[in-house]
Design a protein around this motif. Structure first.
Motif, PDB file in Angstrom:
ATOM      1  N   PHE A 229       0.871  -1.184   0.000  1.00 57.51           N
ATOM      2  CA  PHE A 229       0.000   0.000   0.000  1.00 57.51           C
ATOM      3  C   PHE A 229       0.908   1.234   0.000  1.00 57.51           C
ATOM      4  O   PHE A 229       1.787   1.354   0.856  1.00 57.51           O
ATOM      5  N   ILE A 230       0.677   2.112  -0.950  1.00 54.51           N
ATOM      6  CA  ILE A 230       1.431   3.369  -0.991  1.00 54.51           C
ATOM      7  C   ILE A 230       0.561   4.426  -0.327  1.00 54.51           C
ATOM      8  O   ILE A 230      -0.607   4.599  -0.680  1.00 54.51           O
ATOM      9  N   ILE A 231       1.139   5.098   0.656  1.00 55.46           N
ATOM     10  CA  ILE A 231       0.355   6.018   1.484  1.00 55.46           C
ATOM     11  C   ILE A 231       0.762   7.464   1.206  1.00 55.46           C
ATOM     12  O   ILE A 231       1.924   7.835   1.423  1.00 55.46           O
ATOM     13  N   ALA A 232      -0.197   8.261   0.767  1.00 58.00           N
ATOM     14  CA  ALA A 232       0.085   9.669   0.468  1.00 58.00           C
ATOM     15  C   ALA A 232      -0.565  10.552   1.535  1.00 58.00           C
ATOM     16  O   ALA A 232      -1.644  11.126   1.326  1.00 58.00           O
ATOM     17  N   THR A 233       0.094  10.612   2.675  1.00 60.94           N
ATOM     18  CA  THR A 233      -0.286  11.558   3.735  1.00 60.94           C
ATOM     19  C   THR A 233       0.901  11.658   4.702  1.00 60.94           C
ATOM     20  O   THR A 233       1.965  11.063   4.449  1.00 60.94           O
ATOM     21  N   GLU A 234       0.741  12.367   5.801  1.00 57.08           N
ATOM     22  CA  GLU A 234       1.832  12.533   6.766  1.00 57.08           C
ATOM     23  C   GLU A 234       2.244  11.156   7.327  1.00 57.08           C
ATOM     24  O   GLU A 234       1.395  10.284   7.550  1.00 57.08           O
ATOM     25  N   ASN A 235       3.550  10.978   7.529  1.00 55.85           N
ATOM     26  CA  ASN A 235       4.065   9.625   7.792  1.00 55.85           C
ATOM     27  C   ASN A 235       3.659   8.991   9.142  1.00 55.85           C
ATOM     28  O   ASN A 235       3.806   7.789   9.315  1.00 55.85           O
ATOM     29  N   GLY A 236       3.101   9.779  10.072  1.00 55.98           N
ATOM     30  CA  GLY A 236       2.696   9.222  11.370  1.00 55.98           C
ATOM     31  C   GLY A 236       1.657   8.111  11.252  1.00 55.98           C
ATOM     32  O   GLY A 236       1.609   7.197  12.090  1.00 55.98           O
ATOM     33  N   ILE A 237       0.859   8.148  10.204  1.00 64.02           N
ATOM     34  CA  ILE A 237      -0.224   7.172  10.033  1.00 64.02           C
ATOM     35  C   ILE A 237       0.301   5.748   9.823  1.00 64.02           C
ATOM     36  O   ILE A 237      -0.373   4.767  10.144  1.00 64.02           O
ATOM     37  N   ILE A 238       1.528   5.639   9.341  1.00 68.51           N
ATOM     38  CA  ILE A 238       2.112   4.317   9.061  1.00 68.51           C
ATOM     39  C   ILE A 238       2.145   3.454  10.333  1.00 68.51           C
ATOM     40  O   ILE A 238       1.974   2.248  10.276  1.00 68.51           O
ATOM     41  N   HIS A 239       2.349   4.106  11.485  1.00 71.81           N
ATOM     42  CA  HIS A 239       2.452   3.360  12.746  1.00 71.81           C
ATOM     43  C   HIS A 239       1.162   2.592  13.021  1.00 71.81           C
ATOM     44  O   HIS A 239       1.199   1.396  13.342  1.00 71.81           O
ATOM     45  N   GLN A 240       0.025   3.280  12.912  1.00 69.50           N
ATOM     46  CA  GLN A 240      -1.253   2.603  13.169  1.00 69.50           C
ATOM     47  C   GLN A 240      -1.532   1.536  12.115  1.00 69.50           C
ATOM     48  O   GLN A 240      -2.057   0.466  12.419  1.00 69.50           O
ATOM     49  N   LEU A 241      -1.179   1.815  10.858  1.00 70.08           N
ATOM     50  CA  LEU A 241      -1.424   0.832   9.778  1.00 70.08           C
ATOM     51  C   LEU A 241      -0.609  -0.434  10.030  1.00 70.08           C
ATOM     52  O   LEU A 241      -1.118  -1.551   9.917  1.00 70.08           O
ATOM     53  N   ARG A 242       0.666  -0.258  10.399  1.00 70.17           N
ATOM     54  CA  ARG A 242       1.519  -1.443  10.652  1.00 70.17           C
ATOM     55  C   ARG A 242       1.027  -2.230  11.852  1.00 70.17           C
ATOM     56  O   ARG A 242       1.117  -3.460  11.880  1.00 70.17           O
ATOM     57  N   LYS A 243       0.540  -1.514  12.873  1.00 74.72           N
ATOM     58  CA  LYS A 243       0.032  -2.219  14.059  1.00 74.72           C
ATOM     59  C   LYS A 243      -1.195  -3.052  13.690  1.00 74.72           C
ATOM     60  O   LYS A 243      -1.342  -4.184  14.120  1.00 74.72           O
ATOM     61  N   ARG A 244      -2.080  -2.437  12.889  1.00 75.93           N
ATOM     62  CA  ARG A 244      -3.321  -3.162  12.573  1.00 75.93           C
ATOM     63  C   ARG A 244      -3.111  -4.257  11.540  1.00 75.93           C
ATOM     64  O   ARG A 244      -3.804  -5.262  11.542  1.00 75.93           O
ATOM     65  N   TYR A 245      -2.141  -4.062  10.620  1.00 75.68           N
ATOM     66  CA  TYR A 245      -1.940  -5.038   9.535  1.00 75.68           C
ATOM     67  C   TYR A 245      -0.467  -5.465   9.500  1.00 75.68           C
ATOM     68  O   TYR A 245       0.272  -5.091   8.583  1.00 75.68           O
ATOM     69  N   PRO A 246      -0.017  -6.255  10.480  1.00 70.97           N
ATOM     70  CA  PRO A 246       1.416  -6.562  10.578  1.00 70.97           C
ATOM     71  C   PRO A 246       1.980  -7.304   9.358  1.00 70.97           C
ATOM     72  O   PRO A 246       3.156  -7.184   9.058  1.00 70.97           O
ATOM     73  N   GLY A 247       1.154  -8.026   8.612  1.00 70.27           N
ATOM     74  CA  GLY A 247       1.682  -8.782   7.468  1.00 70.27           C
ATOM     75  C   GLY A 247       1.745  -8.010   6.163  1.00 70.27           C
ATOM     76  O   GLY A 247       2.211  -8.534   5.154  1.00 70.27           O
ATOM     77  N   ARG A 248       1.278  -6.757   6.156  1.00 70.81           N
ATOM     78  CA  ARG A 248       1.211  -6.017   4.891  1.00 70.81           C
ATOM     79  C   ARG A 248       2.348  -5.001   4.816  1.00 70.81           C
ATOM     80  O   ARG A 248       2.899  -4.593   5.836  1.00 70.81           O
ATOM     81  N   GLU A 249       2.628  -4.575   3.582  1.00 69.89           N
ATOM     82  CA  GLU A 249       3.733  -3.627   3.411  1.00 69.89           C
ATOM     83  C   GLU A 249       3.193  -2.222   3.121  1.00 69.89           C
ATOM     84  O   GLU A 249       2.310  -2.055   2.265  1.00 69.89           O
ATOM     85  N   PHE A 250       3.728  -1.235   3.849  1.00 66.30           N
ATOM     86  CA  PHE A 250       3.278   0.153   3.667  1.00 66.30           C
ATOM     87  C   PHE A 250       4.480   1.012   3.265  1.00 66.30           C
ATOM     88  O   PHE A 250       5.527   0.970   3.913  1.00 66.30           O
ATOM     89  N   VAL A 251       4.291   1.780   2.195  1.00 68.48           N
ATOM     90  CA  VAL A 251       5.381   2.585   1.657  1.00 68.48           C
ATOM     91  C   VAL A 251       4.900   4.028   1.576  1.00 68.48           C
ATOM     92  O   VAL A 251       3.768   4.277   1.149  1.00 68.48           O
ATOM     93  N   MET A 252       5.737   4.968   1.993  1.00 67.52           N
ATOM     94  CA  MET A 252       5.324   6.372   1.875  1.00 67.52           C
ATOM     95  C   MET A 252       5.368   6.796   0.411  1.00 67.52           C
ATOM     96  O   MET A 252       6.225   6.372  -0.351  1.00 67.52           O
ATOM     97  N   ALA A 253       4.459   7.685   0.041  1.00 72.27           N
ATOM     98  CA  ALA A 253       4.259   8.054  -1.357  1.00 72.27           C
ATOM     99  C   ALA A 253       5.530   8.521  -2.046  1.00 72.27           C
ATOM    100  O   ALA A 253       5.761   8.194  -3.197  1.00 72.27           O
ATOM    101  N   ASP A 254       6.335   9.320  -1.373  1.00 76.17           N
ATOM    102  CA  ASP A 254       7.515   9.841  -2.061  1.00 76.17           C
ATOM    103  C   ASP A 254       8.742   8.985  -1.788  1.00 76.17           C
ATOM    104  O   ASP A 254       9.849   9.377  -2.135  1.00 76.17           O
ATOM    105  N   GLY A 255       8.541   7.828  -1.139  1.00 79.53           N
ATOM    106  CA  GLY A 255       9.667   6.934  -0.875  1.00 79.53           C
ATOM    107  C   GLY A 255      10.670   7.512   0.091  1.00 79.53           C
ATOM    108  O   GLY A 255      11.839   7.129   0.097  1.00 79.53           O
ATOM    109  N   CYS A 256      10.247   8.442   0.917  1.00 76.68           N
ATOM    110  CA  CYS A 256      11.203   9.169   1.762  1.00 76.68           C
ATOM    111  C   CYS A 256      10.664   9.256   3.178  1.00 76.68           C
ATOM    112  O   CYS A 256      10.324  10.321   3.670  1.00 76.68           O
TER     113      CYS A 256
END
Ligand code: CIZ
Length: 309
Positions: A229-256
């Motif tokens: 999942f490529i996420i286009a918003t502020e990077n803090g949201i990745i923490h909750q996404l990883r906690k809820r979906y530990p087996g999935r991969e989350f990448v920030m939109a600009d790769g940074c």
């Protein structure tokens, strides 16, 4: 005792609730009683039995909590937690726009001061902006202050004429479709792009889902086959996404990660600040009575409209 444990103990002693926005540092999110978007946190603030609300977010959010709960003590752990988008509109500039568009209903994104909210007809968040605009009897809307959210709402509600103020969130506005295409290419097949509606049109057009941070939390469940999942918003949201979906991969939109999609205001609050807020009962947020009454009217009108997603 860890700092986390000390904070939890202090919160219990003070009968305080700790609210944290999805864009806060991971350790601040983890110490909170509730983590969410500004709409969800406003609702928590409205119904909390606690005496004190420690708001780990930015100033306008703590102000909204105070407006909805004037009898509670609302604390902002770090006074430097401002917001460039909220700063892009003042009472004077909104008054000037209202004079230019006198027969328009003013819809103001919650990323604004209580003074600006008080001059507006109704507020909205990214989770209910479309429903709020659709619910209004007037077909002429003045949408403030985020031009990207305003454009996205205007596209969803073509039956209304929407005049859009020229503010933006620099964190979302910095993303470009060209960079997004590269990130999508690098991620390969079975990739889903999730963008916040504060993003520019060229980014939103590449997204499979456009939604608030709270709605983002439900997206991976909707795509059980997707790997990344490529996420286009502020990077803090990745923490909750990883906690809820530990087996999935989350990448920030600009790769940074930790760099360009990092809001310095959201990240100014540390665990130390949260502890100090509870020890010293600092920094208390106050709102002048006139602004409080007007902002509450605009926020309560908004709260009566169900969220979009
Ligand atoms: O409404 C909010 O909390 C913001 C600023 C973003 C989101 O979608 O959560």
């Amino acid at each position: 005792m860890t700092l986390h444990e000390e904070i939890r103990e202090l919160a219990a002693e003070r009968n305080a609730v700790i609210l944290a926005h999805n864009y806060q540092w991971s350790d601040v999110q983890d110490v909170a009683d509730f983590v969410g978007d500004s709409l969800g946190l406003s609702l928590e603030a409205q119904s909390t039995p606690a005496d004190t609300i420690v708001f780990c977010g930015v100033h306008f959010m703590a102000e909204s909590a105070k407006v909805l709960n004037p009898t509670k003590k609302v604390l902002l752990p770090n006074l430097a937690a401002g917001c460039s988008l909220a700063d892009s509109i003042t009472a004077a500039s909104l008054t000037e726009w209202k004079e230019r568009y006198p027969d328009h209903t003013v819809v103001t994104y919650v990323n604004s001061t209580a003074e600006v909210k008080a001059l507006s007809d109704i507020c909205c968040t990214s989770a209910n902006a479309v429903s709020v605009v659709r619910s209004l009897p007037n077909d002429k809307i003045l949408f403030t202050p985020d031009r990207n959210l305003g454009r996205w709402v205007a596209e969803q509600v073509p039956e209304k004429t929407v005049v859009i103020y020229d503010g933006c969130c620099p964190i979302h506005d910095i993303m470009r479709g060209a960079d997004m295409r590269k990130t999508i290419e690098a991620a390969g097949k079975d990739t889903i792009v999730i963008a916040h509606p504060e993003c520019r049109q060229d980014v939103v057009e590449l997204a499979d889902e456009v939604c608030s941070t709270t709605a983002m939390m439900g997206v991976p469940a909707k795509y059980p086959e997707a790997k990344t999942f490529i996420i286009a918003t502020e990077n803090g949201i990745i923490h909750q996404l990883r906690k809820r979906y530990p087996g999935r991969e989350f990448v920030m939109a600009d790769g940074c990660i930790g760099c360009r999609l990092h809001c310095p205001y959201m990240k100014v609050t540390t665990l130390e600040d949260v502890k100090n807020a509870l020890v010293n009962l600092e920094h208390e947020v106050t709102v002048p009575e006139d602004d409080l009454v007007g902002a509450r009217r605009s926020l309560e009108r908004m709260l009566a409209v169900p969220r979009d997603n």
